[in-house]
Design a protein around this motif. Structure first.
Motif, PDB file in Angstrom:
ATOM      1  N   SER A  63       0.826  -1.201   0.000  1.00  0.00           N
ATOM      2  CA  SER A  63       0.000   0.000   0.000  1.00  0.00           C
ATOM      3  C   SER A  63       0.869   1.263   0.000  1.00  0.00           C
ATOM      4  CB  SER A  63      -0.924  -0.016   1.210  1.00  0.00           C
ATOM      5  OG  SER A  63      -1.702   1.142   1.263  1.00  0.00           O
ATOM      6  N   SER A  64       1.914   1.267   0.812  1.00  0.00           N
ATOM      7  CA  SER A  64       2.820   2.421   0.876  1.00  0.00           C
ATOM      8  C   SER A  64       3.534   2.629  -0.455  1.00  0.00           C
ATOM      9  CB  SER A  64       3.862   2.225   1.979  1.00  0.00           C
ATOM     10  OG  SER A  64       3.248   2.199   3.228  1.00  0.00           O
ATOM     11  N   LEU A  65       3.978   1.536  -1.066  1.00  0.00           N
ATOM     12  CA  LEU A  65       4.652   1.630  -2.365  1.00  0.00           C
ATOM     13  C   LEU A  65       3.699   2.182  -3.421  1.00  0.00           C
ATOM     14  CD1 LEU A  65       7.104   1.130  -4.146  1.00  0.00           C
ATOM     15  CD2 LEU A  65       6.362  -1.254  -4.365  1.00  0.00           C
ATOM     16  N   LEU A  66       2.474   1.704  -3.427  1.00  0.00           N
ATOM     17  CA  LEU A  66       1.487   2.205  -4.383  1.00  0.00           C
ATOM     18  C   LEU A  66       1.202   3.684  -4.146  1.00  0.00           C
ATOM     19  CD1 LEU A  66      -0.392   1.589  -6.732  1.00  0.00           C
ATOM     20  CD2 LEU A  66      -2.110   0.824  -5.075  1.00  0.00           C
ATOM     21  N   ASP A  67       1.103   4.105  -2.899  1.00  0.00           N
ATOM     22  CA  ASP A  67       0.893   5.520  -2.584  1.00  0.00           C
ATOM     23  C   ASP A  67       2.039   6.380  -3.119  1.00  0.00           C
ATOM     24  OD1 ASP A  67      -1.507   5.006  -1.328  1.00  0.00           O
ATOM     25  OD2 ASP A  67      -0.658   5.051   0.698  1.00  0.00           O
ATOM     26  N   GLN A  68       3.267   5.883  -2.997  1.00  0.00           N
ATOM     27  CA  GLN A  68       4.427   6.638  -3.494  1.00  0.00           C
ATOM     28  C   GLN A  68       4.356   6.848  -4.998  1.00  0.00           C
ATOM     29  OE1 GLN A  68       8.355   5.372  -2.363  1.00  0.00           O
ATOM     30  NE2 GLN A  68       7.691   4.830  -0.306  1.00  0.00           N
ATOM     31  N   VAL A  69       4.025   5.798  -5.735  1.00  0.00           N
ATOM     32  CA  VAL A  69       4.008   5.948  -7.196  1.00  0.00           C
ATOM     33  C   VAL A  69       2.764   6.691  -7.682  1.00  0.00           C
ATOM     34  CG1 VAL A  69       5.522   3.997  -7.629  1.00  0.00           C
ATOM     35  CG2 VAL A  69       3.067   3.639  -7.631  1.00  0.00           C
ATOM     36  N   ARG A  70       1.732   6.742  -6.877  1.00  0.00           N
ATOM     37  CA  ARG A  70       0.555   7.526  -7.262  1.00  0.00           C
ATOM     38  C   ARG A  70       0.844   9.027  -7.228  1.00  0.00           C
ATOM     39  NH1 ARG A  70      -4.274   4.048  -4.399  1.00  0.00           N
ATOM     40  NH2 ARG A  70      -4.697   2.748  -6.233  1.00  0.00           N
ATOM     41  N   ARG A  71       1.881   9.429  -6.498  1.00  0.00           N
ATOM     42  CA  ARG A  71       2.275  10.843  -6.450  1.00  0.00           C
ATOM     43  C   ARG A  71       3.002  11.270  -7.710  1.00  0.00           C
ATOM     44  NH1 ARG A  71       4.772   9.732  -0.933  1.00  0.00           N
ATOM     45  NH2 ARG A  71       2.905   9.332   0.280  1.00  0.00           N
ATOM     46  N   GLY A  72       3.438  10.313  -8.505  1.00  0.00           N
ATOM     47  CA  GLY A  72       4.134  10.612  -9.750  1.00  0.00           C
ATOM     48  C   GLY A  72       5.146   9.533 -10.055  1.00  0.00           C
ATOM     49  N   PRO A  73       5.536   9.429 -11.314  1.00  0.00           N
ATOM     50  CA  PRO A  73       6.503   8.403 -11.716  1.00  0.00           C
ATOM     51  C   PRO A  73       7.827   8.579 -10.979  1.00  0.00           C
ATOM     52  CG  PRO A  73       5.681   9.627 -13.621  1.00  0.00           C
ATOM     53  CD  PRO A  73       5.131  10.283 -12.413  1.00  0.00           C
ATOM     54  N   ARG A  74       8.413   7.461 -10.596  1.00  0.00           N
ATOM     55  CA  ARG A  74       9.673   7.491  -9.851  1.00  0.00           C
ATOM     56  C   ARG A  74      10.559   6.343 -10.289  1.00  0.00           C
ATOM     57  NH1 ARG A  74       8.262   8.505  -4.229  1.00  0.00           N
ATOM     58  NH2 ARG A  74      10.473   8.581  -3.820  1.00  0.00           N
ATOM     59  N   PRO A  75      11.865   6.532 -10.272  1.00  0.00           N
ATOM     60  CA  PRO A  75      12.786   5.426 -10.566  1.00  0.00           C
ATOM     61  C   PRO A  75      12.768   4.400  -9.438  1.00  0.00           C
ATOM     62  CG  PRO A  75      13.918   7.557 -10.637  1.00  0.00           C
ATOM     63  CD  PRO A  75      12.553   7.805 -10.107  1.00  0.00           C
ATOM     64  N   VAL A 123      17.761  10.083  -9.954  1.00  0.00           N
ATOM     65  CA  VAL A 123      18.261   9.026  -9.071  1.00  0.00           C
ATOM     66  C   VAL A 123      19.337   9.583  -8.148  1.00  0.00           C
ATOM     67  CG1 VAL A 123      19.525   6.840  -8.998  1.00  0.00           C
ATOM     68  CG2 VAL A 123      17.659   7.147 -10.640  1.00  0.00           C
ATOM     69  N   ILE A 124      20.237  10.376  -8.685  1.00  0.00           N
ATOM     70  CA  ILE A 124      21.300  10.975  -7.877  1.00  0.00           C
ATOM     71  C   ILE A 124      20.704  11.859  -6.787  1.00  0.00           C
ATOM     72  CG2 ILE A 124      23.199  12.643  -7.920  1.00  0.00           C
ATOM     73  CD1 ILE A 124      23.909  11.477 -10.711  1.00  0.00           C
ATOM     74  N   GLN A 125      19.713  12.657  -7.140  1.00  0.00           N
ATOM     75  CA  GLN A 125      19.073  13.523  -6.145  1.00  0.00           C
ATOM     76  C   GLN A 125      18.407  12.695  -5.052  1.00  0.00           C
ATOM     77  OE1 GLN A 125      19.429  16.778  -5.839  1.00  0.00           O
ATOM     78  NE2 GLN A 125      20.753  16.681  -7.628  1.00  0.00           N
ATOM     79  N   GLY A 126      17.770  11.590  -5.451  1.00  0.00           N
ATOM     80  CA  GLY A 126      17.138  10.703  -4.466  1.00  0.00           C
ATOM     81  C   GLY A 126      18.154  10.087  -3.520  1.00  0.00           C
ATOM     82  N   LEU A 127      19.298   9.679  -4.067  1.00  0.00           N
ATOM     83  CA  LEU A 127      20.354   9.099  -3.229  1.00  0.00           C
ATOM     84  C   LEU A 127      20.953  10.143  -2.301  1.00  0.00           C
ATOM     85  CD1 LEU A 127      22.074   6.805  -5.861  1.00  0.00           C
ATOM     86  CD2 LEU A 127      20.638   6.097  -3.947  1.00  0.00           C
ATOM     87  N   ARG A 128      21.080  11.363  -2.760  1.00  0.00           N
ATOM     88  CA  ARG A 128      21.631  12.435  -1.908  1.00  0.00           C
ATOM     89  C   ARG A 128      20.713  12.738  -0.747  1.00  0.00           C
ATOM     90  NH1 ARG A 128      23.919  16.316  -6.654  1.00  0.00           N
ATOM     91  NH2 ARG A 128      25.889  15.203  -6.917  1.00  0.00           N
TER      92      ARG A 128
END
Length: 130
Positions: A63-75, A123-128
């Motif tokens: 459910s949490s994963l689905l909520d994350q991708v519903r906010r917009g496409p993500r790597p 991806v780099i921004q996410g890792l930072r």
């Protein structure tokens, strides 16, 4: 919790600062690969299928994963970092959501055999942010 030999102190079998204690194999129900056998690229873009709703209630992790991708496409790599799960566990959860028709997974965009620079920057921004 049991008292420490009558001293009144509570014994803890875990560290309070350890955070959630659910092991990845519990979240994935013991699986190490998606049911479809598909291997998702770390730079694959994950997006929710518009209007798709689960046929049965999802557990917290899915459910949490689905909520994350519903906010917009993500790597995929960014989703794993945000979910604080190993990539392998996230791939299993993602496979479940894909099998249920709730998400779409697109291979990384390439130009002349190279990954899309915009996606790499995301991806780099996410890792930072970790």
């Amino acid at each position: 919790m049991a008292d420490d030999e009558g001293s009144g102190a509570q014994l803890h079998w875990y560290d309070d600062d350890a955070g959630p204690m659910v092991r990845p194999f519990t979240v994935t129900r013991g699986r190490t690969r998606p049911a479809t056998g598909q291997d998702f690229d770390l730079l694959a873009e994950v997006r929710a299928v518009p209007g798709a709703e689960p046929a049965v209630p999802l557990d917290h992790a899915r459910s949490s994963l689905l909520d994350q991708v519903r906010r917009g496409p993500r790597p995929l790599a960014e989703l794993a970092a945000d979910a604080d799960l190993p990539v392998g566990a996230l791939r299993v959860l993602l496979g479940d959501l894909l099998d249920d028709g709730l998400v779409q997974v697109a291979a990384p965009a390439t130009r002349a055999g190279r990954p899309d620079v915009r996606l790499l920057h995301e991806v780099i921004q996410g890792l930072r942010r970790l």
